[in-house]
Design an enzyme around this catalytic site. Sequence first.
Site, PDB file in Angstrom:
ATOM      1  N   CYS A 286       9.169  -8.955 -32.656  1.00 50.13           N
ATOM      2  CA  CYS A 286       8.397  -9.363 -31.479  1.00 50.13           C
ATOM      3  C   CYS A 286       9.083 -10.553 -30.790  1.00 50.13           C
ATOM      4  O   CYS A 286       9.386 -11.554 -31.439  1.00 50.13           O
ATOM      5  CB  CYS A 286       6.987  -9.752 -31.896  1.00 50.13           C
ATOM      6  SG  CYS A 286       6.045 -10.513 -30.566  1.00 50.13           S
TER       7      CYS A 286
ATOM      8  N   CYS B 126       6.764 -13.795 -31.312  1.00 51.06           N
ATOM      9  CA  CYS B 126       6.460 -14.437 -32.593  1.00 51.06           C
ATOM     10  C   CYS B 126       7.425 -14.060 -33.715  1.00 51.06           C
ATOM     11  O   CYS B 126       7.320 -14.576 -34.824  1.00 51.06           O
ATOM     12  CB  CYS B 126       5.021 -14.131 -33.013  1.00 51.06           C
ATOM     13  SG  CYS B 126       4.763 -12.419 -33.499  1.00 51.06           S
TER      14      CYS B 126
ATOM     15  N   LYS C 182       4.178   6.432   9.982  1.00 49.44           N
ATOM     16  CA  LYS C 182       4.456   6.029   8.597  1.00 49.44           C
ATOM     17  C   LYS C 182       4.882   4.571   8.541  1.00 49.44           C
ATOM     18  O   LYS C 182       5.672   4.116   9.363  1.00 49.44           O
ATOM     19  CB  LYS C 182       5.568   6.922   8.012  1.00 49.44           C
ATOM     20  CG  LYS C 182       5.120   8.359   7.791  1.00 49.44           C
ATOM     21  CD  LYS C 182       4.207   8.484   6.600  1.00 49.44           C
ATOM     22  CE  LYS C 182       4.800   9.001   5.415  1.00 49.44           C
ATOM     23  NZ  LYS C 182       5.211   9.891   4.661  1.00 49.44           N
TER      24      LYS C 182
ATOM     25  N   CYS D 272       3.746  -5.173 -31.773  1.00 51.09           N
ATOM     26  CA  CYS D 272       3.755  -6.354 -32.637  1.00 51.09           C
ATOM     27  C   CYS D 272       2.443  -6.351 -33.414  1.00 51.09           C
ATOM     28  O   CYS D 272       1.371  -6.422 -32.820  1.00 51.09           O
ATOM     29  CB  CYS D 272       3.868  -7.630 -31.797  1.00 51.09           C
ATOM     30  SG  CYS D 272       3.422  -9.112 -32.741  1.00 51.09           S
TER      31      CYS D 272
ATOM     32  N   TYR E  40     -12.261  13.038   6.104  1.00 51.67           N
ATOM     33  CA  TYR E  40     -11.662  12.768   7.416  1.00 51.67           C
ATOM     34  C   TYR E  40     -11.612  13.968   8.340  1.00 51.67           C
ATOM     35  O   TYR E  40     -10.970  13.919   9.379  1.00 51.67           O
ATOM     36  CB  TYR E  40     -10.270  12.166   7.272  1.00 51.67           C
ATOM     37  CG  TYR E  40      -9.309  12.970   6.421  1.00 51.67           C
ATOM     38  CD1 TYR E  40      -8.932  14.254   6.789  1.00 51.67           C
ATOM     39  CD2 TYR E  40      -8.786  12.433   5.256  1.00 51.67           C
ATOM     40  CE1 TYR E  40      -8.068  14.985   6.013  1.00 51.67           C
ATOM     41  CE2 TYR E  40      -7.905  13.162   4.474  1.00 51.67           C
ATOM     42  CZ  TYR E  40      -7.551  14.444   4.849  1.00 51.67           C
ATOM     43  OH  TYR E  40      -6.690  15.167   4.079  1.00 51.67           O
TER      44      TYR E  40
ATOM     45  N   GLU F  61      -6.892   6.609  12.146  1.00 52.48           N
ATOM     46  CA  GLU F  61      -7.525   6.455  10.838  1.00 52.48           C
ATOM     47  C   GLU F  61      -6.459   6.186   9.784  1.00 52.48           C
ATOM     48  O   GLU F  61      -5.293   6.526   9.983  1.00 52.48           O
ATOM     49  CB  GLU F  61      -8.351   7.691  10.473  1.00 52.48           C
ATOM     50  CG  GLU F  61      -7.774   9.004  10.923  1.00 52.48           C
ATOM     51  CD  GLU F  61      -8.795  10.134  10.833  1.00 52.48           C
ATOM     52  OE1 GLU F  61      -8.766  10.816   9.801  1.00 52.48           O
ATOM     53  OE2 GLU F  61      -9.595  10.329  11.770  1.00 52.48           O
TER      54      GLU F  61
ATOM     55  N   ASP G 203      -3.174   7.663   0.701  1.00 54.22           N
ATOM     56  CA  ASP G 203      -2.147   8.246  -0.154  1.00 54.22           C
ATOM     57  C   ASP G 203      -2.809   8.814  -1.403  1.00 54.22           C
ATOM     58  O   ASP G 203      -2.852   8.191  -2.452  1.00 54.22           O
ATOM     59  CB  ASP G 203      -1.119   7.177  -0.525  1.00 54.22           C
ATOM     60  CG  ASP G 203       0.151   7.803  -1.067  1.00 54.22           C
ATOM     61  OD1 ASP G 203       0.279   9.040  -0.985  1.00 54.22           O
ATOM     62  OD2 ASP G 203       1.005   7.051  -1.564  1.00 54.22           O
TER      63      ASP G 203
ATOM     64  N   LYS H 135      -4.039   6.627   6.748  1.00 46.69           N
ATOM     65  CA  LYS H 135      -3.494   7.786   6.039  1.00 46.69           C
ATOM     66  C   LYS H 135      -3.554   7.456   4.548  1.00 46.69           C
ATOM     67  O   LYS H 135      -2.742   6.686   4.027  1.00 46.69           O
ATOM     68  CB  LYS H 135      -2.062   8.071   6.478  1.00 46.69           C
ATOM     69  CG  LYS H 135      -1.502   9.337   5.836  1.00 46.69           C
ATOM     70  CD  LYS H 135      -0.247   9.815   6.540  1.00 46.69           C
ATOM     71  CE  LYS H 135       0.163  11.203   6.094  1.00 46.69           C
ATOM     72  NZ  LYS H 135       0.430  11.312   4.665  1.00 46.69           N
TER      73      LYS H 135
ATOM     74  N   CYS I 271      -0.054 -13.909 -32.881  1.00 44.21           N
ATOM     75  CA  CYS I 271       1.087 -13.876 -31.965  1.00 44.21           C
ATOM     76  C   CYS I 271       0.755 -14.638 -30.684  1.00 44.21           C
ATOM     77  O   CYS I 271      -0.182 -14.269 -29.966  1.00 44.21           O
ATOM     78  CB  CYS I 271       1.442 -12.424 -31.646  1.00 44.21           C
ATOM     79  SG  CYS I 271       2.686 -12.280 -30.355  1.00 44.21           S
TER      80      CYS I 271
HETATM   81  S1  IVH Z   1      -5.633  15.112   8.767  1.00 43.32           S
HETATM   82  C1  IVH Z   1      -4.211  18.647  10.469  1.00 43.32           C
HETATM   83  N1  IVH Z   1      -6.299  12.636   8.166  1.00 43.32           N
HETATM   84  O1  IVH Z   1      -1.948  13.573   4.854  1.00 43.32           O
HETATM   85  C2  IVH Z   1      -4.241  17.305   9.975  1.00 43.32           C
HETATM   86  N2  IVH Z   1      -4.777  13.777   6.747  1.00 43.32           N
HETATM   87  O2  IVH Z   1       0.633  14.761   5.700  1.00 43.32           O
HETATM   88  C3  IVH Z   1      -3.925  17.175   8.531  1.00 43.32           C
HETATM   89  N3  IVH Z   1      -4.058  12.485   4.800  1.00 43.32           N
HETATM   90  O3  IVH Z   1      -2.535  16.859   3.823  1.00 43.32           O
HETATM   91  C4  IVH Z   1      -4.862  16.377   7.799  1.00 43.32           C
HETATM   92  N4  IVH Z   1      -5.222  10.682   5.240  1.00 43.32           N
HETATM   93  O4  IVH Z   1      -3.547  14.954   2.469  1.00 43.32           O
HETATM   94  C5  IVH Z   1      -5.568  13.714   7.823  1.00 43.32           C
HETATM   95  N5  IVH Z   1      -6.992  10.462   7.722  1.00 43.32           N
HETATM   96  C6  IVH Z   1      -6.274  11.534   7.386  1.00 43.32           C
HETATM   97  C7  IVH Z   1      -5.467  11.562   6.235  1.00 43.32           C
HETATM   98  C8  IVH Z   1      -4.728  12.707   5.949  1.00 43.32           C
HETATM   99  C9  IVH Z   1      -4.387  11.250   4.399  1.00 43.32           C
HETATM  100  C10 IVH Z   1      -3.113  13.376   4.107  1.00 43.32           C
HETATM  101  C11 IVH Z   1      -3.653  14.752   3.844  1.00 43.32           C
HETATM  102  C12 IVH Z   1      -2.718  15.692   4.541  1.00 43.32           C
HETATM  103  C13 IVH Z   1      -1.480  14.870   4.624  1.00 43.32           C
HETATM  104  C14 IVH Z   1      -0.628  15.323   5.784  1.00 43.32           C
END
Ligand code: IVH
Length: 689
Positions: A421, A424, A327, A439, A239, A129, A133, A131, A445
Site C-alpha cells: 500500500c 501505509c 455541439k 490494502c 422532449y 433545448e 447526453d 441536448k 491505513c
Molecule cells: S430531438 C428529430 N431533442 O440527440 C429530432 N434529441 O443526435 C431528434 N437528444 O437521438 C431528436 N436531447 O437521443 C432531441 N432535446 C433533445 C435532445 C435530443 C438529446 C438526443 C436524442 C437523439 C440524438 C440526436
Amino acid sequence: MSDSPTEAGGEKGDGEAARIAELREVLNHHIYLYYEKDDPEISDEEYDQLFAELQALEGKNPELITGDSPTQRVGAPASASFAPVEHAVPMLSLANARTEEELTAWESRIRNHLARRDVDPGEITYVTEPKIDGLAISLTYEEGVLVRGATRGDGRVGEDVTLNIETIATVPKTIDDAPPLIEVRGEVYLPLADFAALNQKRVDEGLPAFANPRNSAAGSIRQNDPQAAAERPLAVWSYGIGATDGVSFATHSEEIEWLREHGFHVNPDIETHDSIGQVLERCHWWLDRRDQLDFEIDGVVIKVDETRLWAELGNAGREPRWAIAWKFPPTTATTKLREIEWNVGRTGHLVPWALLEPVRVGGVTVSTATLHNEEDLERKDVRAGDEVVVLRAGDVIPQVVSALPQKRPKGAVKPVPPKVCPACGTEVIKPEDSVFSICPNRSGCPGQIFQHIKHFVSRGAMDIEGLGEKQVARFLEQGLISDVADIYSLTQEQLEALERMGKTSSANLIAEIEKSREVPFPRVLFALGLIGVGPATAEVLADEFGSIERLAEADPERIEQAEGIGPIMARQIAESLADQRTWEIIERLKAAGLKMELAEDERRPEGGPLEGKTVVLTGTLPDLTRDEAGAMVKRAGGKVTGSVSKKTDFVVAGESAGSKLEKAEKLGVPVLDREGLDRLLAGDLTADD
Ligand code: IVH
C-alpha cells in the site's frame, strides 16, 4: 454489424474509395462498442471527426454510398436479447453545427428549401433545448396507460425495454385526459450525483467503474433484470412526440406544454426565439451553465417551432431538416503523462492516477486524471511518458481515454501495480474477481482514514461546510483528529490556535459541526461509509430497519430481504457492522448526538397488518390514485416498491395493468383487486389465502 467495405474499395481504385472503406470499418467497430457494449474506446469528438470525414468523402463520391454505410443509418441495430419494436414514426438523428457560420448556413438552407416549395415562412420561430447526453427512448401510451418503452435501436426498429422503463420515477405510468394513442420521446439519463455514487459503489464492490453517465444509463436500461435497473436512479427528460392518434400540435412549444401539463419531466429552460442571433446567444448561455447542471449535456438542440414547416422541410437521410444540434467545443485534449501514481481509496482499493502536464480541457486546466483500475490500465496500455488523450465530461473526474502509442518515447515501460500500500506499506491483496488490489489495513491505513473522513463530511453525507479536503488533511497532520468521531470533540480554542484560522472561521466551523448533528439517520448511515452503502441503499436500509442497532442485529439473510440488496452486499454490510472498531466509532458518534435511528414520524408503524410485507401497485384503481393507495399501504406498516420480484408479497392491479401483472402471474405472486386491497389493509388476508 457486417458492412462490406471491400465493395466500395477496389472499384474506384483510388485512395478515396479505400479511405471510405476503412472509415466504414472503423466507424462500425466504434458504433458496435458504443451501442452494443456501452463501452466506447474513443470520445464522441473523435467519432464525430471520423464520421464527418466519411460524410465528406461520400458527398464527393455519391456513387460509392451504400445503404449500410454508417452515414445512412442511425445508431446500432437492436440487440437480440430484447423483443424488437418497430417505430411507427422513425426516430431520427440530428445534424451538427459547431460554429456561428454553420448555424446561419442551416437557416439559409431552410429558407432556400422552403422557397423552392413556394412556402414563405415569414419570421421563423426557433425552440432551443439542452441536448441531453443520454439514451433516446420512446414511450407509448394507449388510452393513457404506458404500454411500451423502447430504445431507438437503428431508428426504425428498437428494443422493448418496458420493464426497465417502468422502474423510472420520472416516467408517468398513466396520464389523465389522454388521446387514444400518444408516443412520447425523451432521453434517459443518470443524474451526475447518482452516477458518482453508483461508481463509488461499483468500485467498493470491486467492479470496474462506468466510463461516463451515458454508458451507465444505457447499460442500465438494457439490463435483463428490471430489479437491477431499478437500483440505478435513472431519470428522463421528455422532449418530443412521435406517433399520435386523436391529438395534433401546431408547434413544438405546444408539444412541450402538453408534456408538461401531463406530468412529464420537461426541462424548465426550454425557450423560443425569433432569430438565429438569439438562438446563438442561448447556446452560449447553455455552454456557461453546462458544468452546474446535474446532468450531462453535449450541446443545444434547435428546432423550428411550427410543425407545418416540418412537413415541408422533411428529412435529409437520417436527419430532419427542421432541427440541428449545436455541439459544444470538444472536451478532450492531448497532453503528456508524466507519471502514474497509486492512491488508496476509502475502502482500501488502489486506484491508478495520471499526473499530467497541465492542459486546458473544456474550459478548465487539468493536471491529474483517473486511470480507473489495474485492468483498464492494462487494456489501454498507458505508460509514463506517453502522449495521452484526456477526457473531461461534465463535472466528473477527468480521465485518460487512451495513449498515442505512435508517439511513445523509447524505453517507456509498462506500469506495475504496487505490491504494498502506497499509504501505509501493508502488503496488498488481489482478490481473484476484482480489478483492484486492496490494502487490507482497514482501520490503521492513514490513506483510508483520510478518504473515509473526507467522505463522512462531504455533501450528501454529513455535509459539514468548511471542512474540506485540505482541512481534513491538516487536522489529521496536527493530530486534532484521527477518525470521524473526533470531529465532534473539536473545540473552538483548538481551531483558533491553528495558523490562518481566525475567530470567525473557527466559530463558523464549530457551528457547522453542531448543525450536522441534526442530519437525518439515512444520511448518517451513508456517511459511515460501509462498503457498498450508497445514498439510495442507506435510505432503503434505514427504512427497512429503522435504527443502526436493528441493522447490526440482522444477519445477512435478513438484510438481503431489503429492496435491491443482493447477497454479496448483505454479507459485506453485516461484516462491517460486526467489526469492533467500526462499532466503537458508531457508539462514539451516537454519544456525540448523531441520529442513529429514524424519527418517530419517519418510521413505518410496527405491528400493522402489513408489517414486513412488500406490495406493488399497478394499473388504475377506480377511486384511488397510486399515491393514495401507496400511503394506505405504508400506514398499515407495508412497503411499496416499483417492480415485481420474488420478494413481492402482493400485487394490487387496477384497470389496464400491464407487464407487472404478467410478471406477478409468472412468479406466482398473489394479485389483488381494489376490494382485495381493502381486505389486505383490514388484515383479513394473508399471502397464504
Ligand atoms: S430531438 C428529430 N431533442 O440527440 C429530432 N434529441 O443526435 C431528434 N437528444 O437521438 C431528436 N436531447 O437521443 C432531441 N432535446 C433533445 C435532445 C435530443 C438529446 C438526443 C436524442 C437523439 C440524438 C440526436
